[in-house]
Design an enzyme around this catalytic site. Structure first.
Site, PDB file in Angstrom:
ATOM      1  N   ASP A   5       0.869  -1.171   0.000  1.00 15.75           N
ATOM      2  CA  ASP A   5       0.000   0.000   0.000  1.00 15.75           C
ATOM      3  C   ASP A   5       0.914   1.232   0.000  1.00 15.75           C
ATOM      4  OD1 ASP A   5      -2.119   1.738   0.046  1.00 15.75           O
ATOM      5  OD2 ASP A   5      -3.225   0.647   1.587  1.00 15.75           O
TER       6      ASP A   5
HETATM    7  C1  NOJ Z   1      -4.013   3.919   0.109  1.00 13.86           C
HETATM    8  C2  NOJ Z   1      -5.186   2.996   0.228  1.00 13.86           C
HETATM    9  O1  NOJ Z   1      -5.134   2.303   1.447  1.00 13.86           O
HETATM   10  C3  NOJ Z   1      -5.287   1.997  -0.901  1.00 13.86           C
HETATM   11  O2  NOJ Z   1      -6.500   1.296  -0.776  1.00 13.86           O
HETATM   12  C4  NOJ Z   1      -5.176   2.686  -2.221  1.00 13.86           C
HETATM   13  O3  NOJ Z   1      -5.354   1.774  -3.270  1.00 13.86           O
HETATM   14  C5  NOJ Z   1      -3.820   3.364  -2.292  1.00 13.86           C
HETATM   15  N1  NOJ Z   1      -3.746   4.367  -1.236  1.00 13.86           N
HETATM   16  C6  NOJ Z   1      -3.561   4.025  -3.638  1.00 13.86           C
HETATM   17  O4  NOJ Z   1      -4.344   5.144  -3.799  1.00 13.86           O
END
Ligand code: NOJ
Length: 748
Positions: A284
């Protein structure tokens, strides 16, 4: 007329295939030819080019900012660029100006639609309609891939049982089986049944346990045992892998002290080892770097090593791999073969998606695909099916011929941005049809609009303007809920009542004596108990997306009969969280004992029954999982099993008669729950094992047969092995998780 129909339930793959349910394909796009091509590219790559593939950056802005890095092969993927002209330029630099010409994977959070926005995933789960959800994901893929986005960070498969958690909006709710069915549907929809240029790689996330954050506070720690992981949290991920999901994202949380991005057990042992996942694992956003905050590594070099060794292939926005892997290889701290494997996993996705053959998009053709009429129709149907009728004293459906003056009020009546919900980056207000706009178009000259509150958190002492308008109206349609910003990532809440003065607005409307219909648009199940007495009917629409307005107008006026069911338990008060239907049986189950108001002065310590409940709120929710009314009534009868005893390889055939005894055509979600009475570990009081939407005309009844493989009753017991434990079981067939009578059976 009575008919017999066999409902095929895809609870186990082997049986599902023989029942003709959707084929799952864990090897979608895989072939020796793909592997040969991957090896050929890998063999030509320098260490630095390999590490470059493992680096994902957030683009946007001027393409020239990245030209140098792209030419050197230092970026394998970008996210957050959606301009197809710029995407083509990014690809051109990679393909024509980098040494090996490897195209980029262009990623985006396409969570519930791209331009055409569908209901939030929690709303989609309320449809209990995997085919429709697959269709919606396909629409999202058609629109996004036409503009160069070939990778979505969806579906989110986090089981969530605490509505304080803002990201509950993004998943399918509390139940493992429902989540599993939705997971498979979304993967198939995004990627297509066969890979082609409209395939958008799915990214199943967040691996794993993220939805169990303590106190519903986002990013917080979880303490899930291996058995809970295996029985509750991992099955949707495994099913999605089996359905062919090409990528997976590690989560932000630490579980039992181990941050997911450095968790060798879940990534290497379970995902790769046990499930044979050969796709791409991405972190993430900066979750590699955040392992330093967790205190799980001393610096970026340390966490880069830990992430690689845990089985991570691509680093989203930490620059940990890019900055440190080369040195780590040189010092012998990591093996180049681990890097090779990561690059294989990345290239495999690029080859399977056909990016080498088709790196560019046709910008004009891509524009024409957005908001296509059939996309809007699919979004509208999804919004119609996702709405849940929580209460109806008979005011609904409204009769179109009988209304002359409709008052439309409330902060969500004309809030095009908010009705799209969280994670709708590419949805546009200008294309969103609000309830107000839909009702005005349908009843020209008959709609009066007085907002009452401009947004959901606004506070007002009195509503003279709304009350005066209500007195002149035949019916009051009030649209309440929460703005999009109140749910989603990092948007947890500790109080789940309607915000601002919304409850006061509703009470003021009720006091006029006019029929009041409340529609709630929200990112979570709000605690609406105190509001129910102040409306004749309540329709819960979650955030319904682009076509929410026409969908709600159809539902309110009876062109469509509500059929949504709660994908999550609705609480009476936030203090009950977490409360979910498939909890384990306690040693002292609640037995209707005394509540606080009935406790006498100086009552003795042991006078209250000593069972598991709250003195002030009892043990039950406001609405159980699987609940939802219809304008018609359904009755269940003749429920029977084909046998009383089964072997582990058998299939249980449940028969019943479902009758529509009301005056409207309608659709019921028939649900089957099972309880394993005694196990090597304590078992849930009920578990959903099958469901099916059944449409019946008014007055029609139908004999149904549902099949449940005994293998779907397997679980990880005391010995840590997944199997069906022989013994006595009970089965319920009903319209929600709290109804029905148990039917006994045994497994030998
Ligand atoms: C953080 C989020 O937790 C995740 O779900 C998302 O896909 C990513 N950022 C990218 O934007």
């Amino acid at each position: 007329m009575k008919q017999t129909r066999t409902l095929c339930l895809a609870a186990c793959l082997a049986l599902a295939l023989s029942c003709g349910a959707p084929k799952t394909d864990s090897t979608i796009g895989a072939s020796p030819e793909v592997e040969r091509r991957v090896e050929k590219i890998l063999a030509q790559m320098t260490l630095s080019e390999k590490i470059g593939q493992m680096n994902q950056v957030s683009a946007g802005g001027d393409v020239s900012n990245y030209t140098d890095a792209l030419r050197k092969g230092q970026i394998g993927s970008i996210l957050n660029e959606v301009d197809p002209v710029k995407i083509n330029e990014y690809q051109r630099i990679c393909v024509e100006e980098s040494r090996l010409g490897i195209p980029l994977l262009v990623a985006r959070d396409v969570i519930h639609g791209y331009h055409t926005v569908f209901p939030i995933p929690l709303g989609l789960a309320a449809t209990f309609d995997p085919d429709l959800v697959e269709q919606g994901a396909r629409v999202a893929a058609l629109e996004a891939t036409a503009q160069g986005v070939r990778w979505t960070f969806s579906p989110m498969l986090d089981i969530a049982r605490d509505p304080r958690w803002g990201r509950i909006a993004e998943g399918s709710g509390e139940d493992t089986y429902l989540d599993t069915r939705m997971a498979e549907a979304m993967v198939r929809g995004y990627q297509g049944r066969q890979l082609d240029t409209t395939s958008m790689a799915a990214c199943i996330k967040h691996f794993v346990g993220y939805g169990a954050a303590e106190g519903g506070r986002d990013y917080n720690s979880t303490y899930l045992t291996e058995r809970q992981l295996r029985n509750v949290y991992l099955p949707p991920f495994q099913a999605a892998v089996e359905a062919g999901a090409m990528t997976l994202m590690t989560s932000f949380n630490d579980n039992d002290g181990v941050p997911s991005t450095g968790n060798t057990f879940v990534v290497k042992d379970v995902l790769r080892g046990e499930w044979g996942f050969d796709g791409l694992v991405v972190t993430d956003w900066n979750s590699m770097g955040e392992m330093i905050n967790h205190g799980f590594g001393v610096d970026r070099k340390d966490v880069a090593r830990k992430a690689l060794q845990a089985g991570v292939d691509m680093d989203m926005m930490t620059y940990g791999f890019l900055s440190h892997l080369e040195e780590l290889v040189k010092t012998g701290a990591v093996k180049e073969s681990d890097i090779d494997n990561a690059v294989r996993n990345i290239l495999r996705v690029k080859v399977r998606l056909g990016l080498f053959e088709h790196p560019y998009v046709d910008v004009e053709a891509g524009a024409a695909v957005q908001y296509a009429p059939d996309h809007l129709a699919s979004a509208q149907r999804s919004a119609e099916e996702s709405a849940i009728l929580l209460k109806n004293d008979g005011v609904l459906p409204l009769k179109a011929d009988a209304v002359r003056n409709i008052l439309v009020t409330g902060p969500m009546a004309d809030a095009p941005h908010d009705q799209l919900g969280t994670w709708a980056f590419d949805g546009e207000k200008s294309h969103t049809v609000t309830p107000l706009k839909a009702l005005e178009a349908r009843f020209p000259g008959k709609v009066t609009y007085v907002p009452g509150l401009r947004y959901s958190r606004e506070k007002r002492d009195a509503f003279p303007d709304v009350v005066a308008a209500a007195r002149r109206a035949d019916v009051v349609l009030v649209f309440l809920g929460e703005e999009a910003i109140l749910s989603g990532e990092a948007h947890s809440l500790a109080d789940l009542n309607l915000k601002g003065s919304q409850s006061e607005l509703l009470a003021a409307l009720k006091a006029t004596g006019k029929p009041v219909v409340a529609t709630v648009m929200a990112g979570r199940p709000l605690t609406v108990e105190r509001d129910l007495p102040n409306c004749g009917a309540m329709l819960y629409a979650f955030h319904p997306g682009t076509m929410g307005g026409p969908a709600l107008a159809n539902l309110l006026f009876g062109d469509v009969n509500p059929s949504g069911k709660t994908p999550i338990t609705f609480l009476r008060t936030v203090g009950q969280a977490p409360l979910y239907y498939c909890h384990n049986m306690t040693g002292r189950p609640y037995n209707g004992e005394t509540l606080i108001d009935d406790i006498g002065m100086e009552a003795g310590q042991t006078s209250l029954g000593n069972t598991s409940y709250y003195l002030d709120y009892g043990a039950y929710p406001l609405f159980p999982f699987g609940y939802g009314l219809s304008y018609t009534q359904f009755t269940y009868s003749d429920i029977a099993l084909d046998r009383t005893s089964y072997g582990a390889d058998d299939c249980i055939t449940v028969s019943l008669t479902l009758a529509n005894t009301g005056e409207y055509d309608g659709t019921e979600v028939v649900q089957v729950y099972v309880r394993d009475l005694v196990g090597s570990i304590t078992r849930p009081v009920k578990e959903l094992k099958a469901f099916e939407r059944v449409s019946l005309k008014a007055g029609e009844s139908r004999k149904l047969e549902l099949q449940i493989p005994v293998s779907s009753l397997a679980f990880y017991g005391l010995d840590g092995v997944k199997k069906v434990e022989p013994g006595d079981f009970q089965l319920w067939v009903a319209g929600d998780s709290a109804s029905g009578e148990p039917v006994p059976f045994t497994v030998k």
